[in-house]
Design a protein around this motif. Sequence first.
Motif, PDB file in Angstrom:
ATOM      1  N   LEU A  77       0.896  -1.283   0.091  1.00 28.81           N
ATOM      2  CA  LEU A  77       0.003   0.025  -0.049  1.00 28.81           C
ATOM      3  C   LEU A  77       0.829   1.407  -0.061  1.00 28.81           C
ATOM      4  N   SER A  78       1.990   1.289   0.721  1.00 28.64           N
ATOM      5  CA  SER A  78       2.747   2.299   0.900  1.00 28.64           C
ATOM      6  C   SER A  78       3.433   2.866  -0.496  1.00 28.64           C
ATOM      7  N   ILE A  79       3.712   1.691  -1.167  1.00 32.81           N
ATOM      8  CA  ILE A  79       4.417   1.989  -2.740  1.00 32.81           C
ATOM      9  C   ILE A  79       3.472   2.334  -3.745  1.00 32.81           C
ATOM     10  N   VAL A  80       2.520   1.360  -3.621  1.00 30.38           N
ATOM     11  CA  VAL A  80       1.552   1.334  -4.964  1.00 30.38           C
ATOM     12  C   VAL A  80       0.503   2.464  -4.885  1.00 30.38           C
ATOM     13  N   ALA A  81      -0.119   2.614  -3.616  1.00 34.44           N
ATOM     14  CA  ALA A  81      -0.956   3.804  -3.567  1.00 34.44           C
ATOM     15  C   ALA A  81      -0.242   5.159  -3.528  1.00 34.44           C
ATOM     16  N   GLY A  82       1.273   5.038  -3.172  1.00 26.97           N
ATOM     17  CA  GLY A  82       1.817   6.133  -3.025  1.00 26.97           C
ATOM     18  C   GLY A  82       2.370   6.899  -4.269  1.00 26.97           C
ATOM     19  N   LEU A  83       2.415   6.123  -5.345  1.00 24.15           N
ATOM     20  CA  LEU A  83       2.779   6.653  -6.584  1.00 24.15           C
ATOM     21  C   LEU A  83       1.647   6.815  -7.742  1.00 24.15           C
ATOM     22  N   ALA A  84       1.579   7.715  -8.230  1.00 23.33           N
ATOM     23  CA  ALA A  84       0.675   7.979  -9.304  1.00 23.33           C
ATOM     24  C   ALA A  84       1.140   7.584 -10.522  1.00 23.33           C
ATOM     25  N   ASN A  85       0.163   7.284 -11.578  1.00 21.32           N
ATOM     26  CA  ASN A  85       0.382   6.736 -12.901  1.00 21.32           C
ATOM     27  C   ASN A  85       0.587   7.880 -13.799  1.00 21.32           C
ATOM     28  N   THR A  86       1.678   9.093 -13.442  1.00 27.11           N
ATOM     29  CA  THR A  86       1.968  10.028 -14.118  1.00 27.11           C
ATOM     30  C   THR A  86       2.300  10.189 -15.611  1.00 27.11           C
TER      31      THR A  86
END
Length: 302
Positions: free
Chosen positions: A93-102
């Motif tokens: 959750l920390s990694i995947v939710a923390g990074l947006a598909n920018t």
Amino acid sequence: MIGAIVSFLFLAAGLYFQRRPDFPVEKAIRWVNTYLFNIVLPALALLYIPQINPGWDLLIPISAAWFTFFLSWLIFGSLGRIFNWSPQVIGCLSIVAGLANTSFLGFPVVEALYGKAGLPVALLMDQGGSFLLVSSIAIVIGSIYSHERGNLSEIPWKILKFPPFGFLIATLIMSLIGWKTPEFLIPVLQIIGKTMAPIALLAIGLRFKVEKADLTSKFFWYGLGYRLILAPALVFLIYRNFLNPEELTFKVTVLESAMAPMITGSIVAINYHLAPRLAALLSGLGMVISIGSILLWYFFLG
């Protein structure tokens, strides 16, 4: 448009092969991860990072990506400790939710909604924010939460021997001293870089399964709720004090913060065995769900 079609064909291929009983799914995932981490991410670092000219004017949009990433780690790390979640779920959750598909999602969405004028801000948030984070701090988190308790001295070695991290440090030094990537390498790096989205989606497809239990998983909705609602809401509330809410820079900064979870972030989580199924769902199904929330944010921003 062609790139998006090719990428989704690779996603479909992953879904197809996943259901073939005679197909070596785990071996294919290892091969794909090896290609992404040892070839593609270093190539992208060499392609983009040395081209960034450091300056204080770049920090505001870039800082939004860093802010939402570290806040994700703080929130899910704290909740995990309070409610005794597994380290794998906390790290995922920390990694995947923390990074947006920018990039894969963010670039075409920003261009479609705001035109090419919005792309420089989106590019900054991706290269100076999401890409730097997934190549550095995300590796640190992956190493920490995947590590067996006991020998903590191994964590720095795991980080240092991760190829994208070494290339990231080298290219950051190039950026700081003004060394640009040699021109003759650019076409090759661009070709390699274009394989990022389809190969990453192939990896997601090999892992992606949606069952009723997945849609009722609190962790899936916690991660998606943070990425699609809470993160952009906080960026909106905080960054309007530093940027003009009527200007394009502010709108793109908020909208990029509202993108679905980053595919590469989920690949990092999968590579470190941090709740792989949850990671694939967040970036795969999250991309579909985010279409509605992105439009809502666009109309809200005006």
